[in-house]
Scaffold this motif. Structure first.
Motif, PDB file in Angstrom:
ATOM      1  N   MET A 181       0.832  -1.190   0.000  1.00  0.00           N
ATOM      2  CA  MET A 181       0.000   0.000   0.000  1.00  0.00           C
ATOM      3  C   MET A 181       0.869   1.244   0.000  1.00  0.00           C
ATOM      4  SD  MET A 181      -3.219  -0.719   2.461  1.00  0.00           S
ATOM      5  CE  MET A 181      -4.014   0.759   1.945  1.00  0.00           C
ATOM      6  N   LYS A 182       0.299   2.277  -0.541  1.00  0.00           N
ATOM      7  CA  LYS A 182       0.992   3.548  -0.602  1.00  0.00           C
ATOM      8  C   LYS A 182       0.764   4.324   0.690  1.00  0.00           C
ATOM      9  CE  LYS A 182       1.154   6.911  -4.088  1.00  0.00           C
ATOM     10  NZ  LYS A 182       0.558   7.517  -5.258  1.00  0.00           N
ATOM     11  N   ASP A 183       1.817   4.943   1.195  1.00  0.00           N
ATOM     12  CA  ASP A 183       1.684   5.794   2.372  1.00  0.00           C
ATOM     13  C   ASP A 183       1.091   7.135   1.976  1.00  0.00           C
ATOM     14  OD1 ASP A 183       2.756   3.915   4.072  1.00  0.00           O
ATOM     15  OD2 ASP A 183       4.796   4.700   3.902  1.00  0.00           O
ATOM     16  N   ILE A 184       0.253   7.661   2.846  1.00  0.00           N
ATOM     17  CA  ILE A 184      -0.309   8.986   2.625  1.00  0.00           C
ATOM     18  C   ILE A 184       0.549   9.981   3.387  1.00  0.00           C
ATOM     19  CG2 ILE A 184      -2.297  10.467   2.994  1.00  0.00           C
ATOM     20  CD1 ILE A 184      -4.036   7.984   2.797  1.00  0.00           C
ATOM     21  N   ILE A 185       1.052  10.959   2.665  1.00  0.00           N
ATOM     22  CA  ILE A 185       1.927  11.959   3.274  1.00  0.00           C
ATOM     23  C   ILE A 185       1.220  13.310   3.234  1.00  0.00           C
ATOM     24  CG2 ILE A 185       4.124  13.160   3.103  1.00  0.00           C
ATOM     25  CD1 ILE A 185       5.222  10.603   1.764  1.00  0.00           C
ATOM     26  N   ILE A 186       1.068  13.911   4.393  1.00  0.00           N
ATOM     27  CA  ILE A 186       0.490  15.246   4.482  1.00  0.00           C
ATOM     28  C   ILE A 186       1.629  16.212   4.765  1.00  0.00           C
ATOM     29  CG2 ILE A 186      -1.151  16.724   5.676  1.00  0.00           C
ATOM     30  CD1 ILE A 186      -2.685  14.195   6.430  1.00  0.00           C
ATOM     31  N   THR A 187       1.888  17.052   3.807  1.00  0.00           N
ATOM     32  CA  THR A 187       3.021  17.969   3.931  1.00  0.00           C
ATOM     33  C   THR A 187       2.662  19.155   4.821  1.00  0.00           C
ATOM     34  OG1 THR A 187       2.351  19.236   1.993  1.00  0.00           O
ATOM     35  CG2 THR A 187       3.796  17.349   1.607  1.00  0.00           C
ATOM     36  N   PRO A 188       3.672  19.783   5.398  1.00  0.00           N
ATOM     37  CA  PRO A 188       3.413  20.991   6.200  1.00  0.00           C
ATOM     38  C   PRO A 188       2.741  22.094   5.388  1.00  0.00           C
ATOM     39  CG  PRO A 188       5.635  20.197   6.602  1.00  0.00           C
ATOM     40  CD  PRO A 188       5.064  19.371   5.488  1.00  0.00           C
ATOM     41  N   LYS A 189       3.037  22.156   4.095  1.00  0.00           N
ATOM     42  CA  LYS A 189       2.415  23.170   3.233  1.00  0.00           C
ATOM     43  C   LYS A 189       0.903  22.946   3.155  1.00  0.00           C
ATOM     44  CE  LYS A 189       2.646  24.987  -1.466  1.00  0.00           C
ATOM     45  NZ  LYS A 189       3.247  24.815  -2.786  1.00  0.00           N
ATOM     46  N   LYS A 190       0.482  21.692   3.016  1.00  0.00           N
ATOM     47  CA  LYS A 190      -0.955  21.393   2.960  1.00  0.00           C
ATOM     48  C   LYS A 190      -1.623  21.662   4.303  1.00  0.00           C
ATOM     49  CE  LYS A 190      -0.774  18.009  -0.735  1.00  0.00           C
ATOM     50  NZ  LYS A 190      -1.053  16.645  -1.159  1.00  0.00           N
ATOM     51  N   LEU A 191      -0.940  21.346   5.392  1.00  0.00           N
ATOM     52  CA  LEU A 191      -1.493  21.620   6.715  1.00  0.00           C
ATOM     53  C   LEU A 191      -1.701  23.114   6.928  1.00  0.00           C
ATOM     54  CD1 LEU A 191       0.430  19.140   9.034  1.00  0.00           C
ATOM     55  CD2 LEU A 191      -2.000  19.138   8.506  1.00  0.00           C
ATOM     56  N   LYS A 192      -0.727  23.923   6.510  1.00  0.00           N
ATOM     57  CA  LYS A 192      -0.852  25.376   6.652  1.00  0.00           C
ATOM     58  C   LYS A 192      -1.984  25.912   5.790  1.00  0.00           C
ATOM     59  CE  LYS A 192       3.947  26.269   7.830  1.00  0.00           C
ATOM     60  NZ  LYS A 192       5.225  26.832   7.397  1.00  0.00           N
ATOM     61  N   ARG A 193      -2.133  25.366   4.576  1.00  0.00           N
ATOM     62  CA  ARG A 193      -3.214  25.821   3.705  1.00  0.00           C
ATOM     63  C   ARG A 193      -4.578  25.497   4.317  1.00  0.00           C
ATOM     64  NH1 ARG A 193      -2.903  22.939  -1.476  1.00  0.00           N
ATOM     65  NH2 ARG A 193      -4.141  21.396  -0.403  1.00  0.00           N
ATOM     66  N   GLU A 194      -4.740  24.302   4.860  1.00  0.00           N
ATOM     67  CA  GLU A 194      -6.005  23.927   5.482  1.00  0.00           C
ATOM     68  C   GLU A 194      -6.276  24.772   6.730  1.00  0.00           C
ATOM     69  OE1 GLU A 194      -8.321  21.874   4.220  1.00  0.00           O
ATOM     70  OE2 GLU A 194      -6.982  21.728   2.512  1.00  0.00           O
ATOM     71  N   ARG A 195      -5.234  25.047   7.495  1.00  0.00           N
ATOM     72  CA  ARG A 195      -5.394  25.905   8.667  1.00  0.00           C
ATOM     73  C   ARG A 195      -5.846  27.297   8.265  1.00  0.00           C
ATOM     74  NH1 ARG A 195      -0.119  27.820  10.821  1.00  0.00           N
ATOM     75  NH2 ARG A 195      -0.472  29.169   9.068  1.00  0.00           N
ATOM     76  N   ASN A 196      -5.253  27.826   7.210  1.00  0.00           N
ATOM     77  CA  ASN A 196      -5.618  29.166   6.746  1.00  0.00           C
ATOM     78  C   ASN A 196      -7.043  29.200   6.206  1.00  0.00           C
ATOM     79  OD1 ASN A 196      -3.146  30.166   7.474  1.00  0.00           O
ATOM     80  ND2 ASN A 196      -2.266  29.957   5.427  1.00  0.00           N
ATOM     81  N   ILE A 197      -7.456  28.146   5.515  1.00  0.00           N
ATOM     82  CA  ILE A 197      -8.829  28.085   5.006  1.00  0.00           C
ATOM     83  C   ILE A 197      -9.800  28.041   6.173  1.00  0.00           C
ATOM     84  CG2 ILE A 197     -10.483  26.649   3.747  1.00  0.00           C
ATOM     85  CD1 ILE A 197      -8.143  25.919   1.871  1.00  0.00           C
ATOM     86  N   TYR A 198      -9.507  27.235   7.206  1.00  0.00           N
ATOM     87  CA  TYR A 198     -10.404  27.204   8.355  1.00  0.00           C
ATOM     88  C   TYR A 198     -10.400  28.550   9.088  1.00  0.00           C
ATOM     89  CZ  TYR A 198     -12.700  26.470  12.679  1.00  0.00           C
ATOM     90  OH  TYR A 198     -13.562  26.633  13.732  1.00  0.00           O
ATOM     91  N   LEU A 199      -9.244  29.173   9.198  1.00  0.00           N
ATOM     92  CA  LEU A 199      -9.166  30.479   9.862  1.00  0.00           C
ATOM     93  C   LEU A 199     -10.013  31.517   9.130  1.00  0.00           C
ATOM     94  CD1 LEU A 199      -7.851  31.961  12.218  1.00  0.00           C
ATOM     95  CD2 LEU A 199      -5.962  32.532  10.705  1.00  0.00           C
TER      96      LEU A 199
END
Length: 79
Positions: free
Chosen positions: A1-19
């Motif tokens: 199976m392929k590992d799912i990698i969540i990059t810090p860039k994606k985390l920051k983008r999601e945080r900014n969208i929620y903010l």
């Protein structure tokens, strides 16, 4: 199976969208206080509703973002 990698860039983008969703919900609350001439303490006392509305806005934004990502995935060039 392929590992799912969540990059810090994606985390920051999601945080900014929620903010931004939270700020929009808070602005809606301010407008409601002004329009209905309620006491300003309701900005604090109604914070639970603001959080729920901000989650609703955030989840509603998933729809156009999902459609956009689907189009990008379908029409990207094959290498």
């Amino acid at each position: 199976m392929k590992d799912i990698i969540i990059t810090p860039k994606k985390l920051k983008r999601e945080r900014n969208i929620y903010l931004l969703s939270f700020i929009l919900a808070f602005i809606i609350n301010i407008i409601a206080v002004i329009v209905y001439t309620r006491p300003w303490i309701e900005l604090i006392s109604q914070i639970g509703y603001v959080i729920v509305i901000s989650f609703l806005i955030y989840f509603l934004l998933w729809i156009p973002r999902g459609i956009y990502n689907a189009f990008i995935y379908l029409f990207r060039r094959k290498k």
